[in-house]
Design a protein around this motif. Structure first.
Motif, short mmCIF file in Angstrom:
data_model
loop_
_atom_site.label_atom_id
_atom_site.label_comp_id
_atom_site.label_asym_id
_atom_site.label_seq_id
_atom_site.Cartn_x
_atom_site.Cartn_y
_atom_site.Cartn_z
N GLU A 85 27.60 42.39 46.79
CA GLU A 85 27.96 41.39 48.25
C GLU A 85 28.65 41.89 49.12
OE1 GLU A 85 28.20 36.87 47.12
OE2 GLU A 85 29.35 37.06 49.49
N THR A 86 29.86 42.16 49.06
CA THR A 86 31.00 42.35 49.92
C THR A 86 30.82 43.94 50.50
OG1 THR A 86 32.63 41.25 48.36
CG2 THR A 86 33.32 42.98 50.10
N MET A 87 29.99 44.60 49.53
CA MET A 87 29.56 45.63 50.07
C MET A 87 28.83 45.78 50.55
SD MET A 87 30.09 48.34 46.04
CE MET A 87 30.02 49.76 47.15
N PHE A 106 33.38 43.55 55.59
CA PHE A 106 34.64 44.29 55.46
C PHE A 106 34.98 45.02 53.76
CE2 PHE A 106 36.55 41.97 58.90
CZ PHE A 106 37.70 41.96 59.12
N LEU A 107 35.52 45.70 53.91
CA LEU A 107 35.90 46.27 52.28
C LEU A 107 37.22 46.20 52.05
CD1 LEU A 107 33.76 49.83 51.89
CD2 LEU A 107 32.52 47.51 51.94
N LEU A 151 43.42 38.15 34.18
CA LEU A 151 42.53 38.32 35.35
C LEU A 151 43.03 40.04 36.27
CD1 LEU A 151 41.30 36.51 37.14
CD2 LEU A 151 43.73 36.07 38.38
N CYS A 152 41.52 40.16 35.71
CA CYS A 152 41.61 41.69 36.32
C CYS A 152 41.27 42.35 37.84
CB CYS A 152 41.76 42.87 35.16
SG CYS A 152 40.07 42.34 34.22
N CYS A 153 41.07 43.35 37.57
CA CYS A 153 40.64 43.71 39.01
C CYS A 153 40.36 45.58 39.67
CB CYS A 153 40.57 43.90 40.54
SG CYS A 153 41.53 43.56 41.38
N ILE A 162 36.77 44.10 48.30
CA ILE A 162 36.02 44.63 47.10
C ILE A 162 36.80 43.91 45.19
CG2 ILE A 162 35.12 46.93 46.24
CD1 ILE A 162 34.85 47.84 48.24
N GLN A 163 37.75 44.32 45.28
CA GLN A 163 38.91 43.46 44.45
C GLN A 163 39.06 43.04 44.53
OE1 GLN A 163 41.20 46.45 45.66
NE2 GLN A 163 41.01 47.77 43.57
#
Ligand code: PLP
Length: 385
Positions: free
Chosen positions: A25-27, A31-32, A189-191, A246-247
């Protein structure tokens, strides 16, 4: 119990369809880089922590450096910290020209020992950076008392401690001036790569926002929302340490799952502790009564000089293992620059020589847990004989 020899990885992340959909959805959006998703994550993570402010950054390392800088720690200042941690706790201090001053740890938890801090304080001391090792909060009330008495700041390294709470229900950031989190690939909690600073101090937020993005007074999202072009200015020398949308999008769906993932890790930890407490030649860090550990890592203390045998044998048995951590004052850089040697911090060194982490994450099945328990138990019984 199954006897298959499938490899059990040291760590596997728990991200799935919700995170994939959020990133997709973000892509498809404008905004990236740092934008609305990042703001949303900052607001929701602040609510989760029950703190007024969160500023995201691209790592916990940057979070610690920028927090110290925003609090006014300058090159040449001394910062008290622990040698039983990942090197980033100290490199973050070194990156701003400050000097890490180590204090030995409590041999039961591996956390900095408040009783030893007084002796390390000098006229140049400006801050304390405690680490909530493996997710067990340090004694923050006692650290706050010491810090107030000596007019020091506290920047918590909470890389392991998103979910940790003290017996009164207080988590990271409640006693400290800033709490720094990591969203590195293996954290709860990770990205992939990311970090955040949580703080009670409203006046710190504006400084952190400047320091995380070149010292520019208007970020990309601000500039985008202006109807007509407005000039920006650079007022201080900042870093390039912002988090991308994205993250942030990947982090958002994980917040509601933190509680159930912690419950799963807690139940695995209790099974490990029940069995391993009966084994010869093996111990592990304590969780103090009333504390909720964030249960980030499960580490064993392998006694009698057998730690490296344990690492080798587990590897040969297809079990992923790691060391968290060898005492950092004995790493070459610290020995050469500061003259540390064996014996400088005996409790940290003992943990550093004995510690071995085993696979520990919510995706382990009951069968995996049985395999791990079985392999470790047989090894201990064989080696102790
Ligand atoms: C992972 C970790 C860090 C560094 O986090 P990054 O986000 O990789 O910078 C700092 N301190 C501790 C205790 C860690 O485990």
């Amino acid at each position: 119990m199954s006897t298959s020899l499938e490899r059990i990885e040291f760590y596997r992340h728990h991200l799935g369809d919700a995170e994939i959909a959020a990133v997709a959805e973000t892509m498809k959006s404008v905004f990236l880089t740092t934008g609305p998703k990042t703001k949303q994550f900052e607001d929701e993570f602040a609510r989760y922590l029950d703190l007024p402010h969160v500023v995201t950054v691209n790592s916990c390392t940057a979070a610690i450096s920028l927090s110290l800088e925003a609090l006014g720690v300058k090159p040449g200042d001394e910062v008290i910290t622990t040698p039983m941690t990942f090197i980033a706790t100290s490199t973050a201090i070194l990156h701003i020209g400050a000097i890490p001053v180590f204090v030995d740890v409590d041999p039961l938890t591996g956390n900095i020992d408040p009783k030893r801090i007084g002796d390390a304080i000098t006229t140049r001391t400006r801050a304390i950076v405690p680490v909530h090792l493996y997710g067990h909060l340090c004694d923050m009330a006692q650290l706050r008392e010491i810090a107030d008495r000596h007019k020091l700041w506290i920047v918590e390294d909470a890389a392991h401690c998103v979910e940790g709470r003290d017996p009164h229900g207080f988590g990271p950031g409640h006693f400290g001036d800033a709490a720094c989190f990591s969203f590195y690939a293996t954290k709860n909690l990770c990205c992939g790569e990311g970090g955040a600073i949580a703080t009670r101090h409203t006046d710190l937020v504006e400084k952190l926002l400047l320091l995380r993005l070149h010292g520019m007074n208007r970020d990309a999202a601000n500039r985008y929302h202006d109807a007509t072009y407005k000039h920006w200015d650079m007022t201080v020398l900042g870093q390039k340490a912002n988090l991308s949308d994205i993250q942030s999008a990947m982090l958002l769906p994980q917040l509601p799952r933190l509680k159930s993932l912690l419950a799963r890790r807690e139940s695995i930890a209790q099974r490990f502790e029940k069995v391993f407490s009966q084994l010869p030649g093996i111990a592990f860090p304590s969780v103090k009564p009333g504390h909720q550990s964030a249960r980030h890592l499960f580490t064993l203390w392998i006694k009698n000089g057998h730690r490296d045998h344990f690492l080798r044998d587990m590897g040969e048995m297809n079990l992923g293992v790691a060391v968290n951590y060898r005492a950092i004052h004995l790493l070459t850089y610290f020995r050469e620059r500061f003259g540390f040697r064996t014996g400088s911090f005996p409790h940290a060194e003992q943990i550093g020589d004995e510690t071995a982490s085993i696979p520990f994450y919510p995706g382990l099945t009951d069968d995996h847990v049985s395999h791990i328990v079985d392999r470790v138990s047989r090894w201990a019984e064989r080696v102790a004989k």
